[in-house]
Scaffold this motif. Structure first.
Motif, PDB file in Angstrom:
ATOM      1  N   UNK A   1      42.080 -36.268  15.984  1.00 30.47           N
ATOM      2  CA  UNK A   1      43.251 -36.231  15.131  1.00 30.47           C
ATOM      3  C   UNK A   1      42.806 -35.778  13.669  1.00 30.47           C
ATOM      4  N   UNK A   2      43.483 -34.701  13.209  1.00 33.91           N
ATOM      5  CA  UNK A   2      43.291 -34.025  12.224  1.00 33.91           C
ATOM      6  C   UNK A   2      43.636 -34.838  10.960  1.00 33.91           C
ATOM      7  N   UNK A   3      42.804 -34.714  10.098  1.00 41.26           N
ATOM      8  CA  UNK A   3      43.631 -35.565   8.728  1.00 41.26           C
ATOM      9  C   UNK A   3      43.143 -37.142   8.682  1.00 41.26           C
ATOM     10  N   UNK A   4      42.609 -37.554   9.833  1.00 43.73           N
ATOM     11  CA  UNK A   4      42.298 -38.908   9.597  1.00 43.73           C
ATOM     12  C   UNK A   4      40.549 -39.183   9.638  1.00 43.73           C
ATOM     13  N   UNK A   5      40.464 -40.495   8.973  1.00 44.65           N
ATOM     14  CA  UNK A   5      39.142 -40.823   8.646  1.00 44.65           C
ATOM     15  C   UNK A   5      38.859 -42.232   9.408  1.00 44.65           C
ATOM     16  N   UNK A   6      37.349 -42.354   9.438  1.00 43.23           N
ATOM     17  CA  UNK A   6      37.289 -43.800  10.143  1.00 43.23           C
ATOM     18  C   UNK A   6      37.046 -44.752   8.943  1.00 43.23           C
ATOM     19  N   UNK A   7      37.472 -45.778   8.895  1.00 44.77           N
ATOM     20  CA  UNK A   7      37.112 -46.872   7.909  1.00 44.77           C
ATOM     21  C   UNK A   7      35.917 -47.721   8.171  1.00 44.77           C
ATOM     22  N   UNK A   8      35.124 -47.707   7.357  1.00 49.62           N
ATOM     23  CA  UNK A   8      33.829 -48.194   7.824  1.00 49.62           C
ATOM     24  C   UNK A   8      33.432 -49.365   6.496  1.00 49.62           C
ATOM     25  N   UNK A   9      33.022 -50.399   7.101  1.00 52.32           N
ATOM     26  CA  UNK A   9      32.875 -51.868   6.521  1.00 52.32           C
ATOM     27  C   UNK A   9      31.668 -52.563   6.833  1.00 52.32           C
ATOM     28  N   UNK A  10      31.462 -53.920   6.635  1.00 56.61           N
ATOM     29  CA  UNK A  10      30.489 -54.635   6.809  1.00 56.61           C
ATOM     30  C   UNK A  10      29.772 -54.726   8.032  1.00 56.61           C
ATOM     31  N   UNK A  11      30.532 -54.399   9.140  1.00 58.13           N
ATOM     32  CA  UNK A  11      29.981 -54.358  10.585  1.00 58.13           C
ATOM     33  C   UNK A  11      28.578 -53.488  10.666  1.00 58.13           C
ATOM     34  N   UNK A  12      28.758 -52.463   9.919  1.00 57.85           N
ATOM     35  CA  UNK A  12      27.699 -51.341   9.662  1.00 57.85           C
ATOM     36  C   UNK A  12      26.443 -51.874   9.343  1.00 57.85           C
ATOM     37  N   UNK A  13      26.537 -53.040   8.791  1.00 55.20           N
ATOM     38  CA  UNK A  13      25.144 -53.769   8.044  1.00 55.20           C
ATOM     39  C   UNK A  13      24.691 -54.814   9.093  1.00 55.20           C
ATOM     40  N   UNK A  14      25.485 -55.088  10.225  1.00 54.35           N
ATOM     41  CA  UNK A  14      24.978 -56.131  11.006  1.00 54.35           C
ATOM     42  C   UNK A  14      24.028 -55.826  11.890  1.00 54.35           C
TER      43      UNK A  14
ATOM     44  N   UNK B   1      22.867 -56.395  14.940  1.00 55.09           N
ATOM     45  CA  UNK B   1      23.081 -55.900  16.193  1.00 55.09           C
ATOM     46  C   UNK B   1      23.874 -54.513  16.223  1.00 55.09           C
ATOM     47  N   UNK B   2      24.339 -54.169  15.266  1.00 57.16           N
ATOM     48  CA  UNK B   2      25.456 -53.177  15.424  1.00 57.16           C
ATOM     49  C   UNK B   2      25.053 -51.640  15.735  1.00 57.16           C
ATOM     50  N   UNK B   3      25.759 -50.886  16.504  1.00 53.44           N
ATOM     51  CA  UNK B   3      25.269 -49.676  17.258  1.00 53.44           C
ATOM     52  C   UNK B   3      26.014 -48.667  16.178  1.00 53.44           C
ATOM     53  N   UNK B   4      26.590 -49.287  15.210  1.00 51.38           N
ATOM     54  CA  UNK B   4      27.355 -48.381  14.420  1.00 51.38           C
ATOM     55  C   UNK B   4      26.604 -47.266  13.886  1.00 51.38           C
ATOM     56  N   UNK B   5      25.289 -47.835  13.281  1.00 52.17           N
ATOM     57  CA  UNK B   5      24.643 -46.673  12.444  1.00 52.17           C
ATOM     58  C   UNK B   5      24.434 -45.405  13.427  1.00 52.17           C
ATOM     59  N   UNK B   6      23.830 -45.761  14.534  1.00 47.77           N
ATOM     60  CA  UNK B   6      23.666 -44.708  15.361  1.00 47.77           C
ATOM     61  C   UNK B   6      24.711 -43.876  15.638  1.00 47.77           C
ATOM     62  N   UNK B   7      25.805 -44.647  16.139  1.00 45.41           N
ATOM     63  CA  UNK B   7      27.252 -43.909  16.313  1.00 45.41           C
ATOM     64  C   UNK B   7      27.530 -42.753  15.292  1.00 45.41           C
ATOM     65  N   UNK B   8      27.529 -43.397  13.991  1.00 44.38           N
ATOM     66  CA  UNK B   8      27.907 -42.636  12.935  1.00 44.38           C
ATOM     67  C   UNK B   8      26.918 -41.182  12.795  1.00 44.38           C
TER      68      UNK B   8
END
Ligand code: ZN
Length: 257
Positions: free
Chosen positions: A168-181, A183-190
């Motif tokens: 979806x053009x013109x959209x961003x992902x909001x990134x917050x505290x979960x990134x630092x947890x 067991x989060x996979x978010x760092x790799x995903x990003x």
């Protein structure tokens, strides 16, 4: 370092005793502006008050949160639609089937109607989505040539889900505290699927405090911990993370600048 917290509920009860200090700490830490999402009718007034108290610093949104969608949602939206204000976005709106699907149908209808408001008013969307990405994407695709852009708030999905949303053009992902947890996979995903120019920063305060504050009441000053983690993930300086995400917020929320 200067940054924007694009999603903080500082109009909530949790901040009523020390709001002045919370905002002062945010400002000292580098927060340029705070964006405050609406969740229901009551929050319209509490957000107006916050914006009056901190002019040119706090900016409000209007919307009915999916967890606040009940049988009476249509009359709530009728009332909301008449509320004047300097809203910078429609939100937070969306779908949430995490706790319950009791109002599944109502959530779908409320979300779609508010997407239509955003299109008519040319206001960006602040979207909350839990356990409902397929349903949400299906609705957004109906309007894909007209969407005003916005944020998929509190993104915690996998690479496939990130790619589907960033289509979806013109959209961003909001990134917050979960990134630092831990067991989060978010760092790799990003790192694998999300360029830095498609990310905005958020606390979702008072929830989702980042490490080392996990479990505490969250506040906008803690975004520094998220910036540090993002710098690590992308191999860039913290200043670069702050600058690029601020630029992204500026592009998405022009009425706040
Ligand atoms: Zn929120």
């Amino acid at each position: 370092m200067q940054y924007i917290d694009t999603h903080t509920h500082i109009d909530g009860e949790e901040f009523k005793d020390d709001l002045e200090l919370v905002v002062q700490r945010a400002s000292n830490a580098g927060a340029l502006k705070l964006f405050v999402p609406g969740i229901n009718l009551a929050s319209i007034e509490s957000i107006r008050n916050i914006c009056k108290r901190f002019p040119d610093y706090c900016y409000g949104m209007i919307g009915l949160h999916p967890e606040d969608v009940k049988e009476d949602y249509a009359s709530v939206l009728d009332k909301m639609e008449k509320e004047e204000g300097n809203w910078i976005a429609i939100g937070e709106i969306g779908l949430d089937y995490y706790w319950s699907r009791e109002f599944e149908q109502q959530q779908l209808e409320a979300f779609e109607r508010q997407v239509q408001w955003a299109i008519e008013r040319r206001l960006p969307l602040m979207i909350h989505c839990r356990k409902a990405q397929n349903e949400m994407v299906r609705i957004l695709r109906k309007y894909s040539d007209r969407l005003p852009g916005g944020v998929f708030h509190c993104f915690t999905g996998n690479e496939h889900e990130a790619e589907e949303l960033l289509a979806f053009e013109g959209f961003c992902l909001g990134i917050g505290g979960v990134l630092t947890f831990k067991k989060s996979n978010l760092p790799q995903t990003l790192a694998n699927a999300v360029p830095l120019n498609r990310i905005v920063l958020e606390t979702d305060a008072p929830y989702m405090a980042p490490v080392p504050h996990r479990g505490e009441r969250n506040e906008s000053a803690f975004i520094v911990n998220i910036i540090e983690k993002l710098a690590d993930v992308y191999g860039v300086s913290t200043d670069e993370v702050a600058n690029i995400t601020t630029e992204n917020a500026r592009r998405l929320f022009p009425l706040a600048f």
